[in-house]
Motif scaffolding. Sequence first.
Motif, mmCIF file in Angstrom:
data_model
loop_
_atom_site.group_PDB
_atom_site.id
_atom_site.type_symbol
_atom_site.label_atom_id
_atom_site.label_comp_id
_atom_site.label_asym_id
_atom_site.label_seq_id
_atom_site.Cartn_x
_atom_site.Cartn_y
_atom_site.Cartn_z
ATOM 1 N N LEU A 85 -1.916 -10.689 33.470
ATOM 2 C CA LEU A 85 -0.871 -10.779 32.455
ATOM 3 C C LEU A 85 -1.115 -11.983 31.542
ATOM 4 O O LEU A 85 -1.755 -12.960 31.957
ATOM 5 C CB LEU A 85 0.499 -10.921 33.117
ATOM 6 C CG LEU A 85 0.947 -9.778 34.025
ATOM 7 C CD1 LEU A 85 2.264 -10.130 34.709
ATOM 8 C CD2 LEU A 85 1.071 -8.484 33.231
ATOM 9 N N PRO A 86 -0.589 -11.946 30.309
ATOM 10 C CA PRO A 86 -0.731 -13.114 29.428
ATOM 11 C C PRO A 86 -0.223 -14.407 30.059
ATOM 12 O O PRO A 86 -0.820 -15.478 29.888
ATOM 13 C CB PRO A 86 0.090 -12.721 28.200
ATOM 14 C CG PRO A 86 0.049 -11.233 28.178
ATOM 15 C CD PRO A 86 0.050 -10.816 29.627
ATOM 16 N N PRO A 124 -5.982 -5.390 26.055
ATOM 17 C CA PRO A 124 -5.902 -6.154 24.804
ATOM 18 C C PRO A 124 -4.761 -7.170 24.764
ATOM 19 O O PRO A 124 -4.909 -8.252 24.182
ATOM 20 C CB PRO A 124 -5.732 -5.071 23.742
ATOM 21 C CG PRO A 124 -6.387 -3.861 24.330
ATOM 22 C CD PRO A 124 -6.117 -3.945 25.801
ATOM 23 N N ARG A 125 -3.611 -6.852 25.358
ATOM 24 C CA ARG A 125 -2.483 -7.780 25.312
ATOM 25 C C ARG A 125 -2.838 -9.109 25.988
ATOM 26 O O ARG A 125 -2.456 -10.181 25.510
ATOM 27 C CB ARG A 125 -1.268 -7.150 25.994
ATOM 28 C CG ARG A 125 -0.017 -8.014 25.922
ATOM 29 C CD ARG A 125 1.127 -7.397 26.687
ATOM 30 N NE ARG A 125 2.292 -8.252 26.690
ATOM 31 C CZ ARG A 125 3.298 -8.135 27.536
ATOM 32 N NH1 ARG A 125 3.274 -7.172 28.447
ATOM 33 N NH2 ARG A 125 4.326 -8.955 27.485
ATOM 34 N N THR A 126 -3.548 -9.042 27.090
ATOM 35 C CA THR A 126 -3.944 -10.269 27.789
ATOM 36 C C THR A 126 -5.059 -10.980 27.042
ATOM 37 O O THR A 126 -5.079 -12.215 26.970
ATOM 38 C CB THR A 126 -4.371 -9.940 29.229
ATOM 39 O OG1 THR A 126 -3.286 -9.281 29.896
ATOM 40 C CG2 THR A 126 -4.736 -11.191 29.984
ATOM 41 N N GLN A 127 -5.999 -10.226 26.491
ATOM 42 C CA GLN A 127 -7.044 -10.842 25.677
ATOM 43 C C GLN A 127 -6.433 -11.650 24.534
ATOM 44 O O GLN A 127 -6.874 -12.766 24.228
ATOM 45 C CB GLN A 127 -7.964 -9.764 25.109
ATOM 46 C CG GLN A 127 -8.805 -9.028 26.132
ATOM 47 C CD GLN A 127 -9.574 -7.880 25.488
ATOM 48 O OE1 GLN A 127 -9.636 -7.760 24.272
ATOM 49 N NE2 GLN A 127 -10.172 -7.023 26.309
ATOM 50 N N SER A 128 -5.396 -11.096 23.921
ATOM 51 C CA SER A 128 -4.802 -11.752 22.764
ATOM 52 C C SER A 128 -4.074 -13.037 23.122
ATOM 53 O O SER A 128 -3.755 -13.836 22.236
ATOM 54 C CB SER A 128 -3.822 -10.799 22.063
ATOM 55 O OG SER A 128 -2.705 -10.508 22.894
ATOM 56 N N ALA A 129 -3.818 -13.265 24.416
ATOM 57 C CA ALA A 129 -3.175 -14.502 24.831
ATOM 58 C C ALA A 129 -4.027 -15.718 24.477
ATOM 59 O O ALA A 129 -3.513 -16.831 24.352
ATOM 60 C CB ALA A 129 -2.903 -14.479 26.334
ATOM 61 N N GLN A 173 -10.127 -11.074 17.824
ATOM 62 C CA GLN A 173 -10.551 -11.879 18.970
ATOM 63 C C GLN A 173 -12.012 -12.281 18.835
ATOM 64 O O GLN A 173 -12.383 -13.434 19.073
ATOM 65 C CB GLN A 173 -10.355 -11.085 20.256
ATOM 66 C CG GLN A 173 -10.720 -11.868 21.517
ATOM 67 C CD GLN A 173 -9.655 -12.840 21.935
ATOM 68 O OE1 GLN A 173 -8.536 -12.450 22.222
ATOM 69 N NE2 GLN A 173 -9.974 -14.120 21.951
#
Length: 318
Positions: A85-86, A124-129, A173
């Motif tokens: 998770l982020p 992608p949501r976690t990558q964007s963190a 990213q």
Amino acid sequence: MSDPSTTPVMLTDRHREALSSAQAQVNRIVLGKQTAVTMSFVALLADGHILIEDLPGLGKTTLAHAIAATVGLEFQRVQFTSDLLPSDVVGVSVFDGAARRFEFHAGPVFTNVLLADEINRAPPRTQSALLEAMAEHQVTVDGVTHALPDPFFVIATQNPVDLSGTYPLPDSQLDRFLMRLNLGYPDRDAERALLAGEDRRSLIAGMLPLLGADDLAQLRRAVAGIHASPALVDYVQALLTRSRQQPGVRVGLSPRAGLALLRASRALALLQGRDHALPDDVQRLFPLIASHRLVADTDAADSGDALAMAILQAIPVD
């Protein structure tokens, strides 16, 4: 008054020797990959982040560990997985009942050197963190901004996107990485030495910290003072313009990519003991800095690497 960010900084013999020794130490751990080691130090001196892409087992994580041990800074490793998770990366606010307020619990991103291992195995949501952290050296949680330690250097590894269980990194990213490196298989002699030698983990545990935060700050100030001539800036701009006109490219390079190329060229010049950047520096770095930023047409057969080389070959050096 002169701008202190561009005033040349003279390096002491100690700094030069420490930088040379640091590279040599990493090369003793990551055998036969001198180019990758050099480019990793270029990114470190240029205040950029690196993305190492290759098959599992070729030394991506070993390289990251070796660099972190050599610079002697605080180090954290995050294994990116599909359920990460982020908040597992940046941290989370937890309500403290006794104090009757939310307390921020910092995540592993609050470090000097962050190894984001197999970053494209997370959604992608976690990558964007990591986007804000890599671009601004800060994170915002629940509307509150928290500054990251200085220096802050991300080494991310990823497996090829055609392997199972991977998510492609979004363009935004990818643009946060100064350069993308590929290690490849070792040559025969390096592989023989690796097979017959001591365990890499033991060797890393015995590495000496040869550069500290103050040393790195001094080296980065020296990089900023490396001269880039108007002709060299013209050459970089010509490459940017060509990237937007190159057949097979849907989205070319941004001005930020040009700034990254100049900054890295200055860092490479410093590593080679020069006080000025050369077109050779730009040409050597361009494929590493441009290939992951170029967005190809959907029907284009060429990879980012091939497109970057085509752009480079289309612009002669005056």
